[in-house]
Design a protein around this motif. Structure first.
Motif, PDB file in Angstrom:
ATOM      1  N   GLU A  78       7.444   7.212 -11.256  1.00  0.00           N
ATOM      2  CA  GLU A  78       8.280   8.291 -10.720  1.00  0.00           C
ATOM      3  C   GLU A  78       9.341   8.592 -11.757  1.00  0.00           C
ATOM      4  OE1 GLU A  78      12.082   7.895  -7.994  1.00  0.00           O
ATOM      5  OE2 GLU A  78      10.268   7.464  -6.865  1.00  0.00           O
ATOM      6  N   ILE A 109      -2.880   8.356  -4.391  1.00  0.00           N
ATOM      7  CA  ILE A 109      -1.781   8.174  -5.335  1.00  0.00           C
ATOM      8  C   ILE A 109      -1.299   6.722  -5.276  1.00  0.00           C
ATOM      9  CG2 ILE A 109       0.569   8.862  -5.944  1.00  0.00           C
ATOM     10  CD1 ILE A 109      -0.012  11.458  -4.213  1.00  0.00           C
ATOM     11  N   SER A 111       1.915   4.708  -6.926  1.00  0.00           N
ATOM     12  CA  SER A 111       3.119   4.759  -7.752  1.00  0.00           C
ATOM     13  C   SER A 111       3.479   3.336  -8.157  1.00  0.00           C
ATOM     14  CB  SER A 111       4.275   5.445  -7.016  1.00  0.00           C
ATOM     15  OG  SER A 111       4.606   4.764  -5.826  1.00  0.00           O
ATOM     16  N   HIS A 123       5.570  10.455  -4.355  1.00  0.00           N
ATOM     17  CA  HIS A 123       4.448  10.771  -3.476  1.00  0.00           C
ATOM     18  C   HIS A 123       4.559  12.157  -2.848  1.00  0.00           C
ATOM     19  CE1 HIS A 123       2.221   6.875  -3.205  1.00  0.00           C
ATOM     20  NE2 HIS A 123       3.322   6.476  -3.800  1.00  0.00           N
ATOM     21  N   ARG A 127       1.908  15.004  -3.694  1.00  0.00           N
ATOM     22  CA  ARG A 127       1.001  15.462  -2.619  1.00  0.00           C
ATOM     23  C   ARG A 127       1.061  16.978  -2.466  1.00  0.00           C
ATOM     24  NH1 ARG A 127       2.449  10.704   0.424  1.00  0.00           N
ATOM     25  NH2 ARG A 127       4.157  11.896   1.315  1.00  0.00           N
ATOM     26  N   GLU A 142       0.106   4.436   1.875  1.00  0.00           N
ATOM     27  CA  GLU A 142       0.658   4.731   0.559  1.00  0.00           C
ATOM     28  C   GLU A 142       0.651   3.461  -0.279  1.00  0.00           C
ATOM     29  OE1 GLU A 142       4.552   6.470   0.850  1.00  0.00           O
ATOM     30  OE2 GLU A 142       3.706   8.458   1.213  1.00  0.00           O
ATOM     31  N   GLN A 144       2.714   1.767  -3.241  1.00  0.00           N
ATOM     32  CA  GLN A 144       3.898   1.726  -4.095  1.00  0.00           C
ATOM     33  C   GLN A 144       4.013   0.297  -4.600  1.00  0.00           C
ATOM     34  OE1 GLN A 144       6.056   2.781  -0.777  1.00  0.00           O
ATOM     35  NE2 GLN A 144       5.426   4.892  -0.881  1.00  0.00           N
TER      36      GLN A 144
END
Length: 185
Positions: A78, A109, A111, A123, A127, A142, A144
């Protein structure tokens, strides 16, 4: 065989997200294959003037490779609460082909960050960009990877934490099932 293209968001050769991306091949379930896509740093910045003069070879190669995959896994850091510039640039280039090679492909995804949030804020904006390309986003769970320095080996491109490895294996298994649902239709 389900071909999952791996697109890295970092340009850095020793990045944590690159280590996670490279670990993917050994974590995929049977019936799925990782396809490493070119690093976005190999592409020129999107500029309509460049496109008007002709599609750059590096972009044409990326487009061809994306057309040959069934799904996409984006592994990214990020940057400033959003999408790294190189990754956004790659998506911008891919969007210039009609029909888009991204359209109707499943995508997930990951991250990756040394920080506590694991790049969570990338995210939402990513997205939104992927949905603009008619991609089929697997939103949950998700991924992460927080505190990634202690969980990934940058030199080996591997996981070093058993819990992280088990979680990523589980996610890739769920993503493969998600992909097979969409690619079968």
């Amino acid at each position: 065989m389900l071909k999952i293209g791996i697109l890295e968001g970092s340009l850095r050769s020793a990045s944590l997200s690159r280590a996670a991306a490279r670990a993917t091949a050994s974590l995929l379930p049977d019936g799925a294959q990782a396809v490493a896509l070119p690093n976005p740093g190999t592409l020129p910045l999107f500029n309509q003037d460049v496109l008007d003069a002709g599609m750059p070879d590096t972009v044409a190669s990326l487009m061809s490779q994306v057309e040959g995959i069934d799904a996409l896994l984006i592994v990214t850091p990020e940057y400033n609460w959003s999408i790294p510039g190189g990754l956004k640039n790659a998506i911008d280039w891919l969007s210039r082909k009609n029909p888009s090679p991204l359209a109707h492909k499943p995508v997930s995804i990951w991250s990756v960050s040394p920080g506590l949030l694991g790049g969570a804020r990338v995210h939402e904006s990513l997205r939104q960009t992927l949905l603009s390309q008619d991609m089929i986003v697997m939103a949950k769970p998700e991924v992460q990877i927080a505190g990634a320095i202690g969980k990934l080996d940058v030199d080996a491109g591997a996981t070093t934490n058993p819990e992280t490895e088990a979680f990523l294996r589980g996610h890739l298994s769920a993503f493969t099932a998600f992909c097979n649902t969409w690619t079968a239709t």
